[in-house]
Write a protein that holds these residues in place. Structure first.
Motif, PDB file in Angstrom:
ATOM      1  N   VAL A 188      39.241  42.787  32.499  1.00  0.00           N
ATOM      2  CA  VAL A 188      39.880  43.778  33.354  1.00  0.00           C
ATOM      3  C   VAL A 188      39.598  45.196  32.851  1.00  0.00           C
ATOM      4  N   TYR A 228      38.612  36.273  31.830  1.00  0.00           N
ATOM      5  CA  TYR A 228      39.042  37.006  33.024  1.00  0.00           C
ATOM      6  C   TYR A 228      40.018  38.116  32.630  1.00  0.00           C
ATOM      7  N   MET A 229      40.950  37.776  31.742  1.00  0.00           N
ATOM      8  CA  MET A 229      41.944  38.772  31.347  1.00  0.00           C
ATOM      9  C   MET A 229      41.323  39.910  30.537  1.00  0.00           C
ATOM     10  N   VAL A 256      37.252  45.472  42.790  1.00  0.00           N
ATOM     11  CA  VAL A 256      38.019  45.291  41.554  1.00  0.00           C
ATOM     12  C   VAL A 256      39.478  45.004  41.877  1.00  0.00           C
ATOM     13  N   TYR A 280      41.024  41.407  40.729  1.00  0.00           N
ATOM     14  CA  TYR A 280      42.045  41.437  39.689  1.00  0.00           C
ATOM     15  C   TYR A 280      43.466  41.515  40.245  1.00  0.00           C
ATOM     16  N   GLU A 339      37.915  48.100  35.148  1.00  0.00           N
ATOM     17  CA  GLU A 339      38.579  49.371  35.458  1.00  0.00           C
ATOM     18  C   GLU A 339      37.663  50.559  35.179  1.00  0.00           C
ATOM     19  N   LEU A 386      46.089  39.743  38.093  1.00  0.00           N
ATOM     20  CA  LEU A 386      46.508  40.512  36.925  1.00  0.00           C
ATOM     21  C   LEU A 386      47.409  41.670  37.324  1.00  0.00           C
ATOM     22  N   GLU A 387      47.198  42.197  38.505  1.00  0.00           N
ATOM     23  CA  GLU A 387      48.104  43.243  39.023  1.00  0.00           C
ATOM     24  C   GLU A 387      49.517  42.682  39.165  1.00  0.00           C
TER      25      GLU A 387
END
Length: 138
Positions: free
Chosen positions: A90, A86-87, A107, A111, A94, A114-115
């Motif tokens: 990103v 998952y990481m 997106v 995500y 993007e 992660l933001e």
């Protein structure tokens, strides 16, 4: 007795063929990763992340089929590998969001965790570098 020896010989040949097939596939995969690494090294990171996630999933499925149970270690490996994938996904997300604007809301929502990590943890610099690394592909 002769039949038993023939079966043993056939088994040995089959095992040897499997080994050659495995070596060939590993060599092919290594060559593909090396080629990708020269073209776009960030694809190696994504490919390894996906491979780890798929490998742990297949291991968990195999364990489930055999025992109808999955150990805590298998659950941990499964969770960690998919979190890692998952990481590392990103970056490609993007790129897709930049190229196809209609995907941007998706997106952003997918995500969002992660933001939050980007804004509230020391991972800020690493995430920024990784996403910029992918955006240079555009």
């Amino acid at each position: 007795m002769n039949e038993a020896m023939e079966k043993q010989a056939a088994f040995e040949r089959a095992r040897w063929q499997f080994s050659l097939r495995a070596v060939f596939l590993l060599t092919l995969a290594a060559a593909a990763l090396a080629a990708i690494g020269r073209v776009a090294p960030q694809l190696d990171v994504l490919a390894v992340g996906l491979a780890a996630a798929v490998w742990s999933t297949l291991g968990a499925v195999r364990a489930w089929r055999q025992t109808r149970r999955i150990s805590a270690a298998a659950w941990a490996a499964l969770s960690l590998s998919w979190c890692a994938f998952y990481m590392v996904s990103v970056g490609p997300a993007e790129v897709v969001a930049q190229r196809f604007e209609w995907t941007l809301p998706i997106v952003v929502r997918v995500y969002a965790p992660l933001e939050w990590l980007y804004g509230h943890t020391p991972l800020h610099d690493a995430l920024h570098w990784y996403v910029q690394f992918w955006l240079r592909l555009m």
